[in-house]
Write an enzyme that holds these catalytic residues in place. Structure first.
Site, short mmCIF file in Angstrom:
data_model
loop_
_atom_site.label_atom_id
_atom_site.label_comp_id
_atom_site.label_asym_id
_atom_site.label_seq_id
_atom_site.Cartn_x
_atom_site.Cartn_y
_atom_site.Cartn_z
N ALA A 195 0.86 -1.17 0.00
CA ALA A 195 0.00 0.00 0.00
C ALA A 195 0.91 1.23 0.00
O ALA A 195 2.07 1.16 0.41
CB ALA A 195 -0.90 -0.02 1.22
N GLY A 225 0.55 -5.01 0.78
CA GLY A 225 -0.64 -5.10 -0.07
C GLY A 225 -0.37 -5.79 -1.39
O GLY A 225 -1.28 -6.35 -2.01
N GLU A 270 -0.58 -9.40 -0.67
CA GLU A 270 -2.02 -9.68 -0.48
C GLU A 270 -2.75 -9.75 -1.83
O GLU A 270 -3.63 -10.59 -2.03
CB GLU A 270 -2.63 -8.61 0.43
N GLU A 329 4.31 -5.03 7.34
CA GLU A 329 3.47 -4.05 8.03
C GLU A 329 3.85 -3.79 9.49
O GLU A 329 3.78 -2.66 9.96
CB GLU A 329 1.99 -4.47 7.98
N1 DAK Z 1 4.52 3.28 -0.98
C1 DAK Z 1 4.90 4.46 -1.57
N2 DAK Z 1 6.05 4.60 -2.27
C2 DAK Z 1 6.86 3.54 -2.36
C3 DAK Z 1 6.53 2.28 -1.78
C4 DAK Z 1 5.28 2.18 -1.07
N3 DAK Z 1 4.90 1.05 -0.52
N4 DAK Z 1 7.54 1.42 -2.04
C5 DAK Z 1 8.44 2.11 -2.78
N5 DAK Z 1 8.05 3.38 -2.97
C6 DAK Z 1 8.73 4.47 -3.69
C7 DAK Z 1 9.99 4.91 -2.94
O1 DAK Z 1 9.63 5.85 -1.94
C8 DAK Z 1 10.82 5.53 -4.05
O2 DAK Z 1 10.29 6.79 -4.35
P1 DAK Z 1 11.27 8.03 -4.67
O3 DAK Z 1 12.13 8.18 -3.47
O4 DAK Z 1 12.04 7.59 -5.89
O5 DAK Z 1 10.35 9.18 -4.91
C9 DAK Z 1 10.50 4.61 -5.23
O6 DAK Z 1 9.27 3.94 -4.90
C10 DAK Z 1 11.58 3.57 -5.45
O7 DAK Z 1 11.78 2.89 -4.23
P2 DAK Z 1 13.23 2.66 -3.60
O8 DAK Z 1 14.17 3.74 -4.02
O9 DAK Z 1 13.05 2.43 -2.15
O10 DAK Z 1 13.67 1.32 -4.34
P3 DAK Z 1 14.68 0.22 -3.81
O11 DAK Z 1 14.92 -0.69 -4.95
O12 DAK Z 1 15.88 0.84 -3.15
O13 DAK Z 1 13.89 -0.57 -2.66
C11 DAK Z 1 11.99 -1.71 -1.76
C12 DAK Z 1 12.79 -1.35 -3.03
C13 DAK Z 1 10.70 -2.43 -2.23
C14 DAK Z 1 12.80 -2.70 -0.91
C15 DAK Z 1 11.67 -0.43 -0.96
O14 DAK Z 1 11.11 0.53 -1.87
C16 DAK Z 1 10.69 -0.66 0.15
O15 DAK Z 1 11.05 -1.19 1.22
N6 DAK Z 1 9.45 -0.24 -0.07
C17 DAK Z 1 8.42 -0.27 0.92
C18 DAK Z 1 7.91 -1.69 1.14
C19 DAK Z 1 6.82 -1.67 2.17
O16 DAK Z 1 7.09 -1.59 3.37
N7 DAK Z 1 5.62 -1.65 1.67
C20 DAK Z 1 4.43 -1.39 2.47
C21 DAK Z 1 4.01 -2.63 3.12
S1 DAK Z 1 2.71 -2.22 4.24
C22 DAK Z 1 -4.43 -0.47 4.91
C23 DAK Z 1 -4.56 -1.50 4.05
C24 DAK Z 1 -3.42 -2.17 3.65
C25 DAK Z 1 -2.21 -1.82 4.11
C26 DAK Z 1 -2.13 -0.78 4.98
C27 DAK Z 1 -3.24 -0.11 5.40
N8 DAK Z 1 -5.59 0.24 5.28
C28 DAK Z 1 -6.81 -0.15 4.72
C29 DAK Z 1 -5.52 1.46 5.95
C30 DAK Z 1 -1.06 -2.46 3.63
C31 DAK Z 1 0.15 -2.03 4.03
C32 DAK Z 1 1.34 -2.38 3.33
O17 DAK Z 1 1.31 -2.75 2.19
#
Ligand code: DAK
Length: 258
Positions: free
Chosen positions: A64, A109, A112, A132
């Site tokens: 997400a 997400g 998921e 998460e």
């Molecule tokens: N959201 C927004 N932007 C994201 C993103 C995300 N999940 N993942 C990556 N990006 C963006 C980065 O900020 C970066 O943007 P800029 O800095 O270039 O503007 C760009 O994508 C490239 O990412 P990286 O530079 O970080 O790329 P790397 O290859 O170095 O790293 C990575 C890739 C996948 C390991 C890293 O980007 C990362 O750790 N990303 C976040 C992964 C993560 O934690 N995802 C979220 C999981 S929690 C809900 C329902 C569902 C959910 C929550 C609430 N409600 C109904 C309220 C679900 C939650 C989740 O999914």
């Protein structure tokens, strides 16, 4: 007409590509709305017999949208949650097989979303996880329920509580994906599976998907009763006459979803 996804139909296969690579295809409200719209269209389109979903660039979906989640309160979060669950449930229940061709990161997400599909074929480059808890939340699009159902309760708890990111080989070992292939073979393998299922009677495929999904959590006696009920629709279809007739006449069947 979509801004965050691409959609096309080729030879009875619908291709959905999440196309927001600057944010690694992260799910925001717009992506969720477009996915809901496209799967509604797919459910109504008889010409589509199987669906392949993938991501543009190096991610399938990196979760997400964290910037969005950071900016919204619990009430807005609940609205997004209902929207997200609606999309996942629609994909899970649409009367066609849906294959996730997981090309890269499938986190939060994104994992998921892949789990809401019927099948997951992963590129050797794919990575999976539910990170998460490291962000102070729990999975919100069905992960606490679908992940343990796929990989077992303890393994599901381990992945969710630790937030560990696993590679495709480990995902295959624990049963989170069914197949791992070199990146350059990913779409061809997904198409092979899609075409095989698309060659079968659509009414039978739809009934099988529904009865397997609906019976999964039931006791055997109730689930057997469900199968007996589900049997009637394909058995009374023209495609049953065609399928069995083709066998007896030693030719390939031509199914018409009737
Ligand atoms: N959201 C927004 N932007 C994201 C993103 C995300 N999940 N993942 C990556 N990006 C963006 C980065 O900020 C970066 O943007 P800029 O800095 O270039 O503007 C760009 O994508 C490239 O990412 P990286 O530079 O970080 O790329 P790397 O290859 O170095 O790293 C990575 C890739 C996948 C390991 C890293 O980007 C990362 O750790 N990303 C976040 C992964 C993560 O934690 N995802 C979220 C999981 S929690 C809900 C329902 C569902 C959910 C929550 C609430 N409600 C109904 C309220 C679900 C939650 C989740 O999914």
């Amino acid at each position: 007409m979509y801004e965050n996804i691409r959609y096309e139909v080729k030879e009875n296969i619908g291709y959905v590509t999440i196309d927001r690579p600057k944010a690694l295809n992260a799910l925001n409200n717009e992506v969720l709305d477009e996915l809901h719209d496209v799967f509604t269209k797919i459910s109504e389109d008889d010409s589509v017999r199987a669906v392949i979903m993938t991501g543009e660039g190096k991610a399938f979906v990196a979760g997400a949208d964290i910037a969005l989640m950071h900016s919204i309160d619990a009430v807005q979060g609940r609205v997004m949650m209902i929207k997200g669950h609606g999309v996942m449930n629609l994909i899970e229940s649409v009367e066609k097989p849906v294959i996730a061709a997981v090309n890269g990161f499938a986190l939060g997400g994104g994992c998921e979303l892949a789990m809401a599909c019927d099948f997951r074929i992963a590129s050797e480059k794919a990575k999976f996880g539910q990170p998460e808890t490291g962000l102070g939340i729990i999975p919100g699009f069905g992960g606490t329920q679908r992940l343990p159902r796929l990989v077992g309760k303890a393994m599901g708890k381990k992945l969710i509580m630790t937030g560990e990111i696993i590679d495709a080989a480990e995902a295959l070992r624990i049963g989170l994906v069914e197949q791992v292939v070199p990146p350059e073979e990913l779409m061809a393998e997904a198409e092979k599976l899609a075409k095989t299922i698309a060659s079968k009677a659509p009414i039978a495929v739809a009934a099988a998907k529904a009865v397997i999904n609906n019976g999964f959590g039931m006791d055997m006696k109730t689930a057997s009763a469900l199968e007996i009920e589900a049997f009637t629709a394909p058995f009374s279809s023209q495609d049953k006459t065609e399928g069995m007739g083709a066998f007896l006449e030693k030719r390939e069947p031509v199914f018409q979803n009737k």
